[in-house]
Enzyme design. Structure first.
Site, mmCIF file in Angstrom:
data_model
loop_
_atom_site.group_PDB
_atom_site.id
_atom_site.type_symbol
_atom_site.label_atom_id
_atom_site.label_comp_id
_atom_site.label_asym_id
_atom_site.label_seq_id
_atom_site.Cartn_x
_atom_site.Cartn_y
_atom_site.Cartn_z
ATOM 1 N N ASN A 288 0.828 -1.186 0.000
ATOM 2 C CA ASN A 288 0.000 0.000 0.000
ATOM 3 C C ASN A 288 0.872 1.248 0.000
ATOM 4 O O ASN A 288 1.685 1.381 0.913
ATOM 5 C CB ASN A 288 -0.887 -0.002 1.251
ATOM 6 C CG ASN A 288 -2.216 0.633 0.986
ATOM 7 O OD1 ASN A 288 -2.539 0.960 -0.136
ATOM 8 N ND2 ASN A 288 -2.974 0.828 2.047
ATOM 9 N N ASP A 315 9.953 1.991 2.503
ATOM 10 C CA ASP A 315 8.717 1.491 3.117
ATOM 11 C C ASP A 315 8.916 0.024 3.523
ATOM 12 O O ASP A 315 8.031 -0.813 3.336
ATOM 13 C CB ASP A 315 7.512 1.641 2.182
ATOM 14 C CG ASP A 315 6.185 1.450 2.925
ATOM 15 O OD1 ASP A 315 6.204 1.294 4.161
ATOM 16 O OD2 ASP A 315 5.139 1.461 2.252
HETATM 17 O O1 DOR Z 1 2.372 -1.616 2.445
HETATM 18 C C1 DOR Z 1 2.375 -0.946 3.468
HETATM 19 N N1 DOR Z 1 2.714 -1.498 4.647
HETATM 20 N N2 DOR Z 1 2.004 0.332 3.402
HETATM 21 C C2 DOR Z 1 1.837 1.073 4.515
HETATM 22 O O2 DOR Z 1 1.503 2.220 4.402
HETATM 23 C C3 DOR Z 1 2.018 0.468 5.841
HETATM 24 C C4 DOR Z 1 2.939 -0.677 5.781
HETATM 25 C C5 DOR Z 1 2.941 -1.525 7.036
HETATM 26 O O3 DOR Z 1 3.018 -0.977 8.127
HETATM 27 O O4 DOR Z 1 2.918 -2.760 6.909
#
Ligand code: DOR
Length: 442
Positions: A288, A315
């Site tokens: 995400n 990320d």
């Molecule tokens: O893919 C994602 N994982 N997007 C996010 O914004 C949060 C993150 C997570 O904390 O796993």
């Protein structure tokens, strides 16, 4: 290994990085780097090796300022089976990273002085610098502002509800007003929840074909547009996390042309993978914002090339197998990033190494408030007088990503089996060789 069991080898008082090419914001030159008591003392070709010095061979390697990753989930407290400050910092070191910004969507979230102090305490023995990001709102619920001034007093420079966006424009505007007064930066995860709903992937041809619920590109873009208007209104510094669509980048491009104080990062998976990767329903490709179609991937690359994008940030989102290995629509979003990001940038981007390093070291250091200009030691030129934070990598060496060999406690890399070019050989953190010949030293 728990931190109690970790045997910390003594930090060599004299270290010499020998035979490499130094590359930083001052340019490129062949030079050895002499480090004494943690500080760079001399940068010159053919330096004499003092008796008793530890030598790091850098033949064929680039010697650069340590990388800075603005977007990392260390999962502590609350999800220590997926990652800890210690394991995540080891993964960072192996990726050539000497500072990370730790996201506050832990359990509980980092929305109070106690919570921030707790992570700061755990980070004192980490293999890289850990700058803690604070939550914008209490509990990341988007209803009430967190005590931002108290968190700023503890050294927090970046605030975000990452994992979700701040849905209320009114609250975001107030947060920006506070941020401006405090001299801190807000980092937004742009996702309008009324548009993204439960979308498991990008809404488009692939989601229709696979029968998976989609989230439209507009879910990201409307929040980018809204927040640019709010940045204009308040004059506060705003950083956009993990932008992934062509139109989001266009909006940022125009805002920058108008002179607004906005910055943007993109993640390696958004310039290397497309939404078609979901075709096998493997949840490792769920993230995400979601993977996008090829034209967005090309736009992300164009944004990196033309300076619209300021930073590559991973990320890094570890999820233990028992949580991640679920049907695609039930699995949590997120993928590992720390140990593959530099190699992905080197392998996949048609950019000079100096540009890649700007995007991965000194520019993110400035956004995080960790650069020399802010009194920090990250992203500093490789020059006498600086604390030694270095990434030494071989830009030609190839390697195959093998999940079992990663230092992260989780295995959710989408690059398993992929051959990458560019390998971190040594990482020096505050004068300590935390990675030597590709091996973490503790
Ligand atoms: O893919 C994602 N994982 N997007 C996010 O914004 C949060 C993150 C997570 O904390 O796993």
């Amino acid at each position: 290994m728990s931190s109690q069991e970790t045997q910390r080898p003594p930090i060599p008082s004299t270290l010499i990085v020998r035979g490499g090419t130094v590359l930083d914001q001052m340019g490129e030159r062949r030079a050895d780097v002499l480090i004494q008591d943690g500080t760079i003392r001399e940068v010159a070709e053919g330096l004499h090796v003092p008796a008793g010095a530890t030598v790091l061979d850098a033949e064929g390697c680039v010697v650069a300022p340590g990388l800075v990753d603005l977007h990392v989930h260390l999962r502590e407290p609350g999800r220590e089976e997926s990652e800890t400050v210690e394991s995540g910092s080891r993964a960072a070191a192996l990726g050539g990273v000497t500072a990370v910004v730790a996201m506050p969507n832990t359990e509980p979230p980092l929305d109070s002085p106690e919570a921030v102090r707790n992570v700061q305490r755990r980070a004192t023995d980490a293999l890289c610098e850990v700058a803690v990001a604070g939550a914008i709102t209490v509990g990341r619920h988007g209803e009430k502002l967190a005590p931002m001034a108290e968190l700023a007093a503890l050294g927090v420079r970046l605030f975000t509800d990452d994992g979700s966006g701040v849905q209320s424009a009114g609250l975001m505007r107030r947060a920006l007003e506070y941020a401006r007064g405090l001299g801190v930066t807000l980092a937004q995860h742009c996702e309008d929840a009324t548009l993204s709903g439960n979308g498991a992937m990008h809404e488009g041809a692939w989601s229709s074909r696979l029968g998976l619920s989609g989230q439209p590109a507009a879910a990201e873009e409307v929040m980018v547009a809204r927040d640019i208007a709010l940045a204009r209104d308040t004059g506060a510094r705003l950083h956009f996390l993990h932008l992934s669509t062509a139109r989001s980048l266009d909006l940022v491009r125009r805002a920058r042309a108008d002179g607004l104080p906005v910055t943007a990062e993109v993640a390696p998976h958004h310039f290397t993978l497309t939404d078609g990767c979901a075709a096998g329903f493997d949840p490792v490709f769920k993230v995400n914002p979601p993977l996008r179609p090829l034209h967005d991937v090309e736009a992300v690359k164009a944004g990196l090339a033309d300076g619209t994008v300021d930073a590559i940030a991973t990320d890094h989102a570890p999820h233990a197998p028992e949580r991640k290995d679920l049907p695609f629509d039930e699995a949590p979003p997120g993928m590992l990033g720390l140990e593959t990001s530099l190699a992905l940038a080197v392998s996949e981007l048609d950019l000079p190494l100096a540009r890649i390093l700007a995007l991965m070291s000194w520019q993110p250091a400035a956004i995080a408030g960790l650069d020399p200009g802010s009194g920090g030691n990250q992203g500093a030129p490789v020059a006498a007088g600086s604390l030694a934070n270095l990434c030494v990598f071989d830009p030609q060496a190839t390697w195959v990503v093998e999940p079992r060999h990663l230092a992260s406690l989780s295995r959710n890399t989408p690059y398993a089996g992929r051959t990458l070019r560019g390998r971190v050989r040594h990482t020096v953190f505050r004068g300590e060789p935390v990675v030597k010949d590709g091996e973490a030293q503790r």
